[in-house]
Design a protein around this motif. Structure first.
Motif, PDB file in Angstrom:
ATOM      1  N   ASP A 163       0.843  -1.191   0.000  1.00 37.28           N
ATOM      2  CA  ASP A 163       0.000   0.000   0.000  1.00 37.28           C
ATOM      3  C   ASP A 163       0.879   1.241   0.000  1.00 37.28           C
ATOM      4  O   ASP A 163       2.109   1.147  -0.070  1.00 37.28           O
ATOM      5  CB  ASP A 163      -0.979   0.000   1.186  1.00 37.28           C
ATOM      6  CG  ASP A 163      -0.268  -0.094   2.530  1.00 37.28           C
ATOM      7  OD1 ASP A 163       0.860   0.442   2.656  1.00 37.28           O
ATOM      8  OD2 ASP A 163      -0.834  -0.697   3.454  1.00 37.28           O
ATOM      9  N   ALA A 164       0.241   2.404   0.124  1.00 33.22           N
ATOM     10  CA  ALA A 164       0.960   3.674  -0.020  1.00 33.22           C
ATOM     11  C   ALA A 164       1.938   3.939   1.113  1.00 33.22           C
ATOM     12  O   ALA A 164       2.805   4.808   0.991  1.00 33.22           O
ATOM     13  CB  ALA A 164      -0.048   4.825  -0.124  1.00 33.22           C
ATOM     14  N   SER A 165       1.821   3.204   2.217  1.00 38.27           N
ATOM     15  CA  SER A 165       2.716   3.433   3.341  1.00 38.27           C
ATOM     16  C   SER A 165       4.041   2.681   3.218  1.00 38.27           C
ATOM     17  O   SER A 165       4.953   2.929   4.009  1.00 38.27           O
ATOM     18  CB  SER A 165       2.021   3.020   4.642  1.00 38.27           C
ATOM     19  OG  SER A 165       1.788   1.611   4.662  1.00 38.27           O
ATOM     20  N   LEU A 166       4.143   1.782   2.252  1.00 35.04           N
ATOM     21  CA  LEU A 166       5.381   1.019   2.089  1.00 35.04           C
ATOM     22  C   LEU A 166       6.533   1.979   1.791  1.00 35.04           C
ATOM     23  O   LEU A 166       6.474   2.769   0.850  1.00 35.04           O
ATOM     24  CB  LEU A 166       5.242  -0.003   0.960  1.00 35.04           C
ATOM     25  CG  LEU A 166       6.475  -0.886   0.713  1.00 35.04           C
ATOM     26  CD1 LEU A 166       6.756  -1.789   1.903  1.00 35.04           C
ATOM     27  CD2 LEU A 166       6.294  -1.728  -0.548  1.00 35.04           C
ATOM     28  N   VAL A 167       7.593   1.885   2.575  1.00 33.74           N
ATOM     29  CA  VAL A 167       8.683   2.838   2.455  1.00 33.74           C
ATOM     30  C   VAL A 167       9.322   2.809   1.069  1.00 33.74           C
ATOM     31  O   VAL A 167       9.690   3.856   0.513  1.00 33.74           O
ATOM     32  CB  VAL A 167       9.740   2.589   3.559  1.00 33.74           C
ATOM     33  CG1 VAL A 167      10.381   1.224   3.396  1.00 33.74           C
ATOM     34  CG2 VAL A 167      10.788   3.682   3.553  1.00 33.74           C
ATOM     35  N   TYR A 168       9.437   1.619   0.465  1.00 34.03           N
ATOM     36  CA  TYR A 168      10.057   1.520  -0.860  1.00 34.03           C
ATOM     37  C   TYR A 168       9.239   2.254  -1.919  1.00 34.03           C
ATOM     38  O   TYR A 168       9.787   2.760  -2.897  1.00 34.03           O
ATOM     39  CB  TYR A 168      10.234   0.054  -1.258  1.00 34.03           C
ATOM     40  CG  TYR A 168      11.220  -0.689  -0.397  1.00 34.03           C
ATOM     41  CD1 TYR A 168      12.588  -0.556  -0.591  1.00 34.03           C
ATOM     42  CD2 TYR A 168      10.789  -1.528   0.624  1.00 34.03           C
ATOM     43  CE1 TYR A 168      13.505  -1.244   0.202  1.00 34.03           C
ATOM     44  CE2 TYR A 168      11.689  -2.219   1.425  1.00 34.03           C
ATOM     45  CZ  TYR A 168      13.032  -2.062   1.212  1.00 34.03           C
ATOM     46  OH  TYR A 168      13.938  -2.727   1.995  1.00 34.03           O
ATOM     47  N   ALA A 169       7.912   2.313  -1.734  1.00 37.62           N
ATOM     48  CA  ALA A 169       7.053   2.982  -2.707  1.00 37.62           C
ATOM     49  C   ALA A 169       7.311   4.477  -2.748  1.00 37.62           C
ATOM     50  O   ALA A 169       7.013   5.141  -3.749  1.00 37.62           O
ATOM     51  CB  ALA A 169       5.581   2.711  -2.390  1.00 37.62           C
ATOM     52  N   GLY A 170       7.853   5.027  -1.651  1.00 31.41           N
ATOM     53  CA  GLY A 170       8.135   6.458  -1.607  1.00 31.41           C
ATOM     54  C   GLY A 170       9.554   6.833  -1.916  1.00 31.41           C
ATOM     55  O   GLY A 170       9.868   8.014  -2.097  1.00 31.41           O
ATOM     56  N   TYR A 171      10.453   5.844  -2.008  1.00 32.63           N
ATOM     57  CA  TYR A 171      11.864   6.156  -2.215  1.00 32.63           C
ATOM     58  C   TYR A 171      12.112   6.859  -3.542  1.00 32.63           C
ATOM     59  O   TYR A 171      12.881   7.821  -3.625  1.00 32.63           O
ATOM     60  CB  TYR A 171      12.704   4.878  -2.148  1.00 32.63           C
ATOM     61  CG  TYR A 171      13.076   4.442  -0.754  1.00 32.63           C
ATOM     62  CD1 TYR A 171      13.132   5.345   0.297  1.00 32.63           C
ATOM     63  CD2 TYR A 171      13.380   3.105  -0.488  1.00 32.63           C
ATOM     64  CE1 TYR A 171      13.479   4.931   1.580  1.00 32.63           C
ATOM     65  CE2 TYR A 171      13.727   2.687   0.788  1.00 32.63           C
ATOM     66  CZ  TYR A 171      13.774   3.603   1.825  1.00 32.63           C
ATOM     67  OH  TYR A 171      14.122   3.191   3.083  1.00 32.63           O
ATOM     68  N   ILE A 172      11.488   6.355  -4.613  1.00 32.73           N
ATOM     69  CA  ILE A 172      11.741   6.961  -5.924  1.00 32.73           C
ATOM     70  C   ILE A 172      11.303   8.416  -5.914  1.00 32.73           C
ATOM     71  O   ILE A 172      12.014   9.308  -6.397  1.00 32.73           O
ATOM     72  CB  ILE A 172      11.005   6.168  -7.029  1.00 32.73           C
ATOM     73  CG1 ILE A 172      11.513   4.719  -7.069  1.00 32.73           C
ATOM     74  CG2 ILE A 172      11.202   6.833  -8.392  1.00 32.73           C
ATOM     75  CD1 ILE A 172      10.718   3.813  -8.002  1.00 32.73           C
TER      76      ILE A 172
END
Length: 677
Positions: free
Chosen positions: A92-101
């Motif tokens: 989901d949107a809270s996954l840290v990897y999803a925000g890294y880029i």
């Protein structure tokens, strides 16, 4: 956007020394006001952005692994830990990897905005200033291309932001593409005289790197979701610029491309732009290694007693669809998998792993669904950094952002869309010729067993000689005491003077030679017969013979016992254009051929998911592949990849884009989440 500004300040503060932090008048603290005053400082700021591209949050791990490792060419083999990294479309949107880029793309953009704001500050040579400015503009456009490809509509930040500037609405993807185009076109002008000839390296941006990436931007722009098909003509324009420059060419050996990347050898003709790692080119900061070849690589463990060993997790396995996409030799008797006419298959689909730690053992991996992704091979990394005192070293494989083969395939795809397949064959067939190893001549096509023989206790050596070439190697497959097949490991050396003009001679096993010392258990052939050395010793000029009813033949100093009939085989070589794509395809059939060729050539280079999305049927394609994979053994625990298959089944429409990071939505009240998240 406050978080972005804070991180950017941290990045600038990295230039700071704190040894005098108690002084009321610091003398060694840099701010944008007292930095960027010299050519060296401009270059350092640019170099910092290049260096950050090889962060774990970008190309050192996430860009080539997380979120792109479950498609129809490769699937994760992980369960819960795979979900935690975004491998199985269960996040989901809270996954840290999803925000890294998102996070580190904007850090780079902010640093580039500050650099561009101060680009005219120092007195310096204008030509050198243009090179720095051109690269900075390109990199800003490139980072926005990464952002919009992954997140869709994103805020366009084209100047340094104040700490209070938090709320900023996202620009539509078409507007982001337009800004990418603007930055890259301006970079093209500024870098018009800066080519690989001048730079001597390809881990900095040159003119043809800009042009190649612009072609990719246009290709994505032409596809889903923008579907601006007029951009296909721009793809033709920009790929032609690269092709007609004469600066680039295909490496005749597909495998060597990736060996060079592992060994920090710059192939400026094939790899138009690569991101450097440890031991990077002059002017580009060295990094501390990366995960390339680790998660997406051949499984291996460090051995304390084997300094040639290396560590790789091998968290993804290839798909049978990819393996089957490569043409096989219909006459091959190799089992369980026939030999392929396309040398790319056995490089990309590794049929072995390294098991155990003391000692390390190379073990066969014949199950297709469980073959490792073999393109990036850590075993080719220099031994000095691969294994340090029995522990993992700082592995350094450079990342190929864009290769000349991709330029040719983009050109073929755009040509087919605009004008049909007629002239498009020119470009795809160049890639296919190299894939089959016949770019510059003919190679060994296949080795066929003529007589299986009998009496073999171990697989005999296979020697290929003559025919005007060299470098072809093969392995014998033994079952029930017979040579049941010959597996062609390499069709030839693929260098000038190594190509074959006639079929070479194939020798199975070791011929008896006078004056040679033989160990007990060695198997040798003579006069069409197979012998086993039962008594070690040196052979004389009297050759071992076998007559009807005799059980052994003794030679002074060694005893050779008859084991059975010797196996024989013959070789054939390629002739002409055997690799060429089937002529006369329709426009639709040619497009399907392009899809397959891109997978064969570019697998594991983090392009397949984006390709499937721009072709407009990502979710449907994954659903169809899941059904096909189920019917072809992917769900079988012992020989398949049920964890990866579940990942494919998890695909939904929302996975066309990544979710915008939760932390950013909490900061920026004008930002809206992507659909489905």
């Amino acid at each position: 956007m406050k978080r972005i500004c804070i991180l950017a300040c941290i990045a600038i503060a990295g230039l700071t020394s704190c040894k005098k932090f108690l002084d009321t008048k610091p003398t060694d603290f840099y701010t944008p006001d007292n930095y960027y005053g010299t050519e060296t400082q401009l270059q350092q700021a640019l170099t910092g952005v290049y260096g950050d591209l090889m962060r774990p949050e970008l190309y050192a791990q996430v860009m080539g692994f997380n979120f792109v490792s479950t498609t129809d060419e490769v699937m994760s083999n992980r369960t819960a830990d795979g979900d935690a990294r975004g491998l199985r479309y269960n996040y989901d949107a809270s996954l840290v990897y999803a925000g890294y880029i998102w996070k580190f793309a904007y850090v780079g953009i902010n640093n580039l905005n500050v650099l561009l704001l101060n680009i005219d500050k120092p007195k310096m040579d204008e030509g050198k200033r243009n090179i720095i400015k051109g690269q900075a503009l390109f990199l800003r456009g490139f980072l926005y291309f990464i952002l919009t490809s992954n997140y869709g509509d994103v805020p366009l930040v084209l100047r340094p932001l104040a700490i209070s500037e938090v709320n900023m609405a996202a620009s539509k993807q078409a507007e982001v593409y337009a800004q990418v185009e603007k930055d890259m076109k301006e970079a093209e002008v500024l870098l018009k005289d800066y080519t690989v000839v001048q730079s001597k390296f390809n881990d900095v941006v040159t003119l043809t790197a800009v042009q190649s990436m612009l072609a990719r931007v246009y290709l994505y722009w032409a596809g889903y979701p923008q579907n601006n098909t007029a951009k296909y003509q721009d793809v033709i324009t920009y790929t032609d610029k690269v092709i007609n420059s004469g600066l680039h060419a295909l490496n005749p050996d597909y495998r060597q491309i990736f060996i060079n990347l592992a060994q920090d050898k710059y192939d400026v003709k094939e790899n138009i732009w690569e991101i450097g790692s440890l031991g990077a080119a002059a002017g580009v900061v060295n990094k501390s290694g990366n995960d390339i070849g680790n998660f997406v690589g051949i499984q291996s463990a460090i051995s304390a007693t084997d300094t040639s060993s290396y560590n790789a997790a091998g968290w993804v396995w290839v798909t049978k669809k990819l393996f089957d996409a490569y043409e096989v030799d219909a006459n091959s008797t190799a089992t369980p998998n026939k030999a392929s006419l396309d040398i790319r298959r056995d490089w990309n689909c590794a049929n072995y792993v390294y098991n155990g730690t003391n000692p390390r053992v190379k073990a066969a991996r014949p199950n297709i669904w469980q073959m490792c992704a073999g393109k990036f091979r850590r075993e080719y990394v220099p031994q000095s950094i691969r294994n340090t005192n029995g522990t993992a070293g700082t592995y350094n494989i450079n990342w190929p952002v864009i290769r000349y083969a991709d330029v040719l395939l983009m050109r073929a795809e755009a040509e087919n869309y605009v004008n049909g397949p007629g002239n498009a064959y020119t470009y795809i067939n160049q890639v296919r010729k190299r894939g089959y190893g016949i770019q510059n001549g003919n190679v060994v096509k296949s080795v066929t067993v003529v007589n299986q023989g009998a009496g073999y206790t171990v697989a005999p050596a296979v020697t290929i000689t003559g025919g005007g070439g060299n470098g072809a190697t093969a392995s014998a497959i033994v079952a029930g005491g017979k040579v049941t097949g010959i597996y062609l490991n390499s069709p030839g050396a693929l260098t000038a003077g190594s190509y074959y003009s006639a079929p070479p001679v194939v020798v199975i096993g070791t011929f008896w030679t006078p004056g040679v010392s033989y160990n007990a258990g060695t198997q040798i052939t003579n006069g069409g017969n197979l012998y086993t050395v039962t008594t070690a010793g040196t052979s004389t000029n009297t050759a071992p013979t076998h007559t009807s009813g005799a059980s052994s033949a003794a030679v002074t100093g060694a005893v050779f016992t008859y084991a059975g009939q010797a196996a024989t085989a013959t070789a054939t070589i390629t002739i002409g254009n055997e690799s060429d794509l089937t002529p006369g395809l329709s426009k639709e059939a040619f497009q399907l051929a392009i899809r397959d060729e891109r997978m064969r050539e570019l697998c594991f280079e983090a392009l397949r998911k984006a390709d499937l999305i721009r072709w407009g049927h990502f979710v449907t394609d994954m659903q169809e592949f899941a059904a096909w994979a189920t019917n072809n053994g992917a769900g079988v625990t012992a020989t398949g990849n049920p964890n990866g298959l579940q990942g494919v089944r998890n695909v939904m429409q929302r996975h066309v884009l990544l979710p915008k990071p939760t932390y950013e939505l909490n900061l920026n009240r004008l930002l809206t989440q992507n659909e489905g998240w």
